[in-house]
Enzyme design. Structure first.
Site, mmCIF file in Angstrom:
data_model
loop_
_atom_site.group_PDB
_atom_site.id
_atom_site.type_symbol
_atom_site.label_atom_id
_atom_site.label_comp_id
_atom_site.label_asym_id
_atom_site.label_seq_id
_atom_site.Cartn_x
_atom_site.Cartn_y
_atom_site.Cartn_z
ATOM 1 C CB CYS A 135 -31.023 -42.568 5.004
ATOM 2 S SG CYS A 135 -29.488 -42.152 5.830
ATOM 3 C CB CYS A 138 -29.654 -39.062 5.334
ATOM 4 S SG CYS A 138 -28.780 -40.570 4.977
ATOM 5 C CG ASP A 139 -33.525 -38.007 4.774
ATOM 6 O OD1 ASP A 139 -32.709 -37.158 4.386
ATOM 7 O OD2 ASP A 139 -33.884 -38.974 4.080
#
Ligand code: NAP
Length: 307
Positions: A135, A138-139
């Protein structure tokens, strides 16, 4: 023991298909209950920016999904933040068993979506969360000023690579072919970006590191089998998704790839009273707007079934 709550329409999943089904079922006066599952908002909450959902020139996935949830709730949907673990019965009413809640339902709409696929290569499990992610939105932030790689050649891989240029020093896209399948407009943006390198015709052989941190990967050229090494701080796997259909496999027909089968042009499954919408039944389009439209179809199909 208390009598189990009974509902006319129970929806499983909180992506665009689930919420759209809820909006339509609620407006039809069916007072739906929607079980959100563990990934509230579905895959879209991982998209930093969406520009192909009609009516929204630019919106984040989180904002879009919150709007959908509020709309469904405002119209009378009861959203329960739990996953359904199994469905019992071979005719309505079905007993739907959640983590804490159980209820019976005259009809069920499955909109459980899909989850990211992994490479299953040496080192992947070891460095998950320590440099390996599926992701980017997200990261990606954790790799500010560092060197990252993205694996894959579809829209997700290209969108992730472009997104990562906002944070990383360099982004290397690694693809097993010598061409991408992503949309041309995305490819044009990728090829013209100064931070992006592309390694063609290559697969990941191994993800390697020291002191529990990813440091490099070994690639194999699929044409001449040559092994090379690329130093990276982060690797983002973007090679597609797997439909979330396992818990239904004994109840309804599911194809070899794991997608729920529906009668052509409808959302009806092999079990009367159970309908499927969105990425869990769609190996082809896998778009939010298509999932939303199938959610609408499922609510209409369920309403007709109940009549
Ligand atoms: P996808 O289109 O299925 O692409 C997966 C990519 O990963 C392909 O390039 C595939 O290679 C590669 N791949 C698969 N297994 C692999 C493996 N084991 N090792 C190495 N590479 C592997 O998946 P996606 O990119 O996630 O897109 C899914 C759907 O969402 C598509 O319909 C896409 O259009 C849509 N989407 C749209 C947007 C947008 O902004 N419009 C953004 C994201 C996703 P091959 O090419 O060799 O098969």
């Amino acid at each position: 023991m208390d009598a189990m709550k009974h509902v006319r329409v129970l929806i499983i999943g909180s992506g665009p298909a689930g919420y759209t089904a809820a909006v339509y079922a609620a407006r039809a006066g069916l007072a739906p209950v929607l079980f959100s599952g563990a990934h509230i908002g579905g895959q879209l909450v991982q998209s930093a920016e969406i520009e192909n959902f009609p009516g929204f020139a630019k919106i984040s996935g989180v904002d879009l999904m919150e709007k959908m949830m509020h709309q469904a709730e405002a119209l009378g949907t009861n959203v329960i933040m739990e996953s359904i673990l199994r469905i019992e019965g071979s005719a309505p009413p079905f007993v739907c068993c959640g983590e804490k809640t159980q209820m019976t339902a005259d009809s069920v709409i499955i909109a459980t979506g899909a989850v990211a696929k992994w490479l299953n290569v040496k080192g992947e499990a070891e460095f998950k969360g320590r440099g390996v992610s599926a992701c980017a939105t997200c990261d990606g932030f954790f790799f500010r000023g560092q060197n990252v790689a993205v694996i894959g050649g579809g829209n997700t891989a290209v969108a992730d690579a472009l997104f990562l240029t906002n944070h990383a020093k360099s982004v290397t896209l690694i693809h097993r072919k010598s061409y991408l399948r992503a949309e041309q407009i995305m490819q044009d943006r990728l090829f013209s970006h100064p931070k992006v390198n592309i390694v063609w015709d290559s697969t990941v052989e191994e993800l390697c590191g020291e002191n529990k941190k990813l440091t490099h990967m070994r690639l194999r050229n699929v044409k001449d089998n040559a092994i090379s090494q690329v130093d990276v701080d982060g690797v983002f796997v973007a090679i597609g998704h797997e439909p979330q259909s396992k818990i239904f496999q004994e109840k309804i027909k599911i194809n070899e790839a794991g997608y729920i089968e529906t009668f052509e042009g409808t959302t009806r499954t092999s079990m009367p009273g159970i309908f499927a919408a969105g990425d869990v039944m769609d190996p082809r389009y896998r778009q939010a707007v298509v999932a939303a439209s199938r959610g609408c179809m499922a609510a209409i199909d369920a309403q007709e079934f109940l009549q």
